[in-house]
Design a protein around this motif. Structure first.
Motif, PDB file in Angstrom:
ATOM      1  N   UNK A   1       0.824  -1.212   0.000  1.00 32.64           N
ATOM      2  CA  UNK A   1       0.000   0.000   0.000  1.00 32.64           C
ATOM      3  C   UNK A   1       0.859   1.264   0.000  1.00 32.64           C
ATOM      4  N   UNK A   2       0.330   2.336  -0.520  1.00 34.01           N
ATOM      5  CA  UNK A   2       0.973   3.656  -0.563  1.00 34.01           C
ATOM      6  C   UNK A   2       2.325   3.610  -1.276  1.00 34.01           C
ATOM      7  N   UNK A   3       2.406   2.816  -2.318  1.00 35.67           N
ATOM      8  CA  UNK A   3       3.595   2.761  -3.171  1.00 35.67           C
ATOM      9  C   UNK A   3       4.858   2.282  -2.452  1.00 35.67           C
ATOM     10  N   UNK A   4       4.695   1.532  -1.383  1.00 35.80           N
ATOM     11  CA  UNK A   4       5.857   0.918  -0.739  1.00 35.80           C
ATOM     12  C   UNK A   4       6.237  -0.316  -1.538  1.00 35.80           C
ATOM     13  N   UNK A   5       7.524  -0.430  -1.834  1.00 39.33           N
ATOM     14  CA  UNK A   5       8.001  -1.559  -2.631  1.00 39.33           C
ATOM     15  C   UNK A   5       8.916  -2.434  -1.792  1.00 39.33           C
ATOM     16  N   UNK A   6       8.756  -3.733  -1.975  1.00 43.12           N
ATOM     17  CA  UNK A   6       9.588  -4.726  -1.297  1.00 43.12           C
ATOM     18  C   UNK A   6       9.748  -5.881  -2.282  1.00 43.12           C
ATOM     19  N   UNK A   7      10.465  -5.623  -3.364  1.00 43.77           N
ATOM     20  CA  UNK A   7      10.609  -6.613  -4.422  1.00 43.77           C
ATOM     21  C   UNK A   7      12.040  -7.123  -4.445  1.00 43.77           C
TER      22      UNK A   7
ATOM     23  N   UNK B   1      27.243 -18.523   0.218  1.00 41.19           N
ATOM     24  CA  UNK B   1      27.360 -17.393  -0.707  1.00 41.19           C
ATOM     25  C   UNK B   1      25.932 -16.942  -0.992  1.00 41.19           C
ATOM     26  N   UNK B   2      25.775 -15.705  -1.441  1.00 40.20           N
ATOM     27  CA  UNK B   2      24.428 -15.237  -1.754  1.00 40.20           C
ATOM     28  C   UNK B   2      24.475 -14.221  -2.882  1.00 40.20           C
ATOM     29  N   UNK B   3      23.337 -14.086  -3.538  1.00 36.79           N
ATOM     30  CA  UNK B   3      23.213 -13.123  -4.614  1.00 36.79           C
ATOM     31  C   UNK B   3      21.758 -12.902  -4.964  1.00 36.79           C
ATOM     32  N   UNK B   4      21.488 -11.798  -5.668  1.00 37.94           N
ATOM     33  CA  UNK B   4      20.123 -11.517  -6.081  1.00 37.94           C
ATOM     34  C   UNK B   4      19.972 -10.087  -6.566  1.00 37.94           C
ATOM     35  N   UNK B   5      18.727  -9.684  -6.728  1.00 38.75           N
ATOM     36  CA  UNK B   5      18.375  -8.330  -7.150  1.00 38.75           C
ATOM     37  C   UNK B   5      17.266  -7.811  -6.246  1.00 38.75           C
ATOM     38  N   UNK B   6      17.146  -6.477  -6.138  1.00 38.86           N
ATOM     39  CA  UNK B   6      16.141  -5.883  -5.274  1.00 38.86           C
ATOM     40  C   UNK B   6      15.615  -4.582  -5.866  1.00 38.86           C
ATOM     41  N   UNK B   7      14.431  -4.190  -5.386  1.00 40.82           N
ATOM     42  CA  UNK B   7      13.783  -2.928  -5.715  1.00 40.82           C
ATOM     43  C   UNK B   7      12.953  -2.584  -4.475  1.00 40.82           C
ATOM     44  N   UNK B   8      13.466  -1.685  -3.632  1.00 40.86           N
ATOM     45  CA  UNK B   8      12.844  -1.431  -2.343  1.00 40.86           C
ATOM     46  C   UNK B   8      12.776   0.068  -2.073  1.00 40.86           C
ATOM     47  N   UNK B   9      11.685   0.503  -1.471  1.00 36.62           N
ATOM     48  CA  UNK B   9      11.535   1.911  -1.113  1.00 36.62           C
ATOM     49  C   UNK B   9      10.177   2.204  -0.512  1.00 36.62           C
ATOM     50  N   UNK B  10      10.041   3.412   0.058  1.00 34.99           N
ATOM     51  CA  UNK B  10       8.777   3.836   0.640  1.00 34.99           C
ATOM     52  C   UNK B  10       8.557   3.367   2.063  1.00 34.99           C
ATOM     53  N   UNK B  11       9.581   2.881   2.753  1.00 32.95           N
ATOM     54  CA  UNK B  11       9.466   2.410   4.131  1.00 32.95           C
ATOM     55  C   UNK B  11      10.103   3.416   5.078  1.00 32.95           C
TER      56      UNK B  11
ATOM     57  N   UNK C   1      22.217   3.191   6.174  1.00 34.76           N
ATOM     58  CA  UNK C   1      21.210   4.113   6.691  1.00 34.76           C
ATOM     59  C   UNK C   1      19.850   3.760   6.097  1.00 34.76           C
ATOM     60  N   UNK C   2      19.039   3.033   6.863  1.00 33.73           N
ATOM     61  CA  UNK C   2      17.729   2.602   6.390  1.00 33.73           C
ATOM     62  C   UNK C   2      16.701   3.728   6.390  1.00 33.73           C
ATOM     63  N   UNK C   3      17.013   4.863   7.021  1.00 32.21           N
ATOM     64  CA  UNK C   3      16.061   5.981   7.015  1.00 32.21           C
ATOM     65  C   UNK C   3      15.891   6.558   5.613  1.00 32.21           C
ATOM     66  N   UNK C   4      16.850   6.311   4.715  1.00 27.98           N
ATOM     67  CA  UNK C   4      16.745   6.792   3.334  1.00 27.98           C
ATOM     68  C   UNK C   4      15.623   6.093   2.561  1.00 27.98           C
ATOM     69  N   UNK C   5      15.133   4.967   3.070  1.00 24.23           N
ATOM     70  CA  UNK C   5      14.076   4.232   2.381  1.00 24.23           C
ATOM     71  C   UNK C   5      12.734   4.951   2.425  1.00 24.23           C
ATOM     72  N   UNK C   6      12.584   5.934   3.305  1.00 25.45           N
ATOM     73  CA  UNK C   6      11.294   6.621   3.421  1.00 25.45           C
ATOM     74  C   UNK C   6      10.966   7.427   2.174  1.00 25.45           C
ATOM     75  N   UNK C   7      11.923   8.196   1.679  1.00 25.17           N
ATOM     76  CA  UNK C   7      11.655   9.110   0.566  1.00 25.17           C
ATOM     77  C   UNK C   7      12.324   8.708  -0.738  1.00 25.17           C
ATOM     78  N   UNK C   8      13.020   7.586  -0.767  1.00 25.07           N
ATOM     79  CA  UNK C   8      13.708   7.156  -1.984  1.00 25.07           C
ATOM     80  C   UNK C   8      13.477   5.675  -2.231  1.00 25.07           C
ATOM     81  N   UNK C   9      13.867   5.256  -3.420  1.00 25.02           N
ATOM     82  CA  UNK C   9      13.778   3.851  -3.818  1.00 25.02           C
ATOM     83  C   UNK C   9      15.143   3.426  -4.323  1.00 25.02           C
ATOM     84  N   UNK C  10      15.560   2.217  -3.976  1.00 26.70           N
ATOM     85  CA  UNK C  10      16.836   1.661  -4.405  1.00 26.70           C
ATOM     86  C   UNK C  10      16.577   0.422  -5.243  1.00 26.70           C
ATOM     87  N   UNK C  11      17.282   0.332  -6.363  1.00 22.21           N
ATOM     88  CA  UNK C  11      17.130  -0.803  -7.265  1.00 22.21           C
ATOM     89  C   UNK C  11      18.526  -1.247  -7.680  1.00 22.21           C
ATOM     90  N   UNK C  12      18.838  -2.532  -7.486  1.00 22.81           N
ATOM     91  CA  UNK C  12      20.172  -3.009  -7.836  1.00 22.81           C
ATOM     92  C   UNK C  12      20.347  -4.494  -7.634  1.00 22.81           C
TER      93      UNK C  12
END
Length: 194
Positions: A64-70, A95-105, A115-126
């Motif tokens: 909800x509210x455009x929060x992403x947890x992909x 070992x581990x690996x993967x991709x993510x798209x997270x933001x809005x939290x 710094x997880x506080x950056x997730x509130x107003x931004x989105x990270x994809x990588x």
């Protein structure tokens, strides 16, 4: 022809002998389930005290509210069991690996250089890769069922693009690296043994 028959007999005998002991397990991580991650793991006996563990998770939800947890992630590793495999204490390397798209939290945490506080107003994809070590314990619940807890520490290297808000496409940083050292594995698995 005798060699082929002998080979078939040897393989059949080995399969029958190993099928009487538990050599394969399927599992799900209840912690991932709590975060709505689709996950499954398989563990295969390699030797009397060694196993190969391969858990994987996937999440494609926009909350909800455009929060992403992909994300998608895989974390193969080996385990050494101090008693018998699939029972008691174990240590592992993964070992581990993967991709993510997270933001809005609204994550008000600065943890080990991240710094997880950056997730509130931004989105990270990588993407990310890394390795670690772990410790765990497996409780036998029944003939085919176990409960297993595991915690791991390690290193992850990631490269990401940063976007201005969780839902918009305005890129503000491109291909930025980040190094992380800290917890890389947390699991409470329900396990079915074959």
């Amino acid at each position: 022809m005798k060699i082929i028959k002998l080979l078939i007999f040897t393989v059949f005998s080995a399969v029958c002998a190993s099928s009487s002991s538990q050599t394969v397990a399927l599992k799900t991580n209840l912690l991932d389930d709590a975060f709505l991650d689709i996950n499954i793991g398989a563990e295969i006996g390699l030797a009397p005290k060694w196993t190969l563990d391969v858990p994987a998770s996937f999440n494609a939800w926009t909350l909800s509210h455009d929060r992403r947890w992909k994300h998608w992630a895989i974390q193969p590793g080996v385990r050494y069991w101090f008693c018998d495999r699939f029972a008691g204490h174990f240590v592992g390397a993964h070992v581990h690996g993967g991709q993510y798209n997270i933001g809005g939290f609204d994550g008000k945490i600065d943890f080990l250089g991240t710094d997880f506080s950056k997730l509130k107003d931004t989105r990270f994809q990588g993407w990310f890769v890394g390795a670690g070590i772990s410790y765990g314990y497996a409780w036998i619940l029944g003939r085919h069922w176990n409960l297993e807890a595991e915690i791991g520490l390690g290193y992850s290297y990631t490269r990401y693009d940063q976007f201005r808000c969780a839902g918009c496409g305005k890129r503000i940083k491109r291909n930025k690296p980040h190094n992380y050292v800290g917890p890389t594995k947390a699991a409470v698995n329900i396990v079915y043994l074959f």
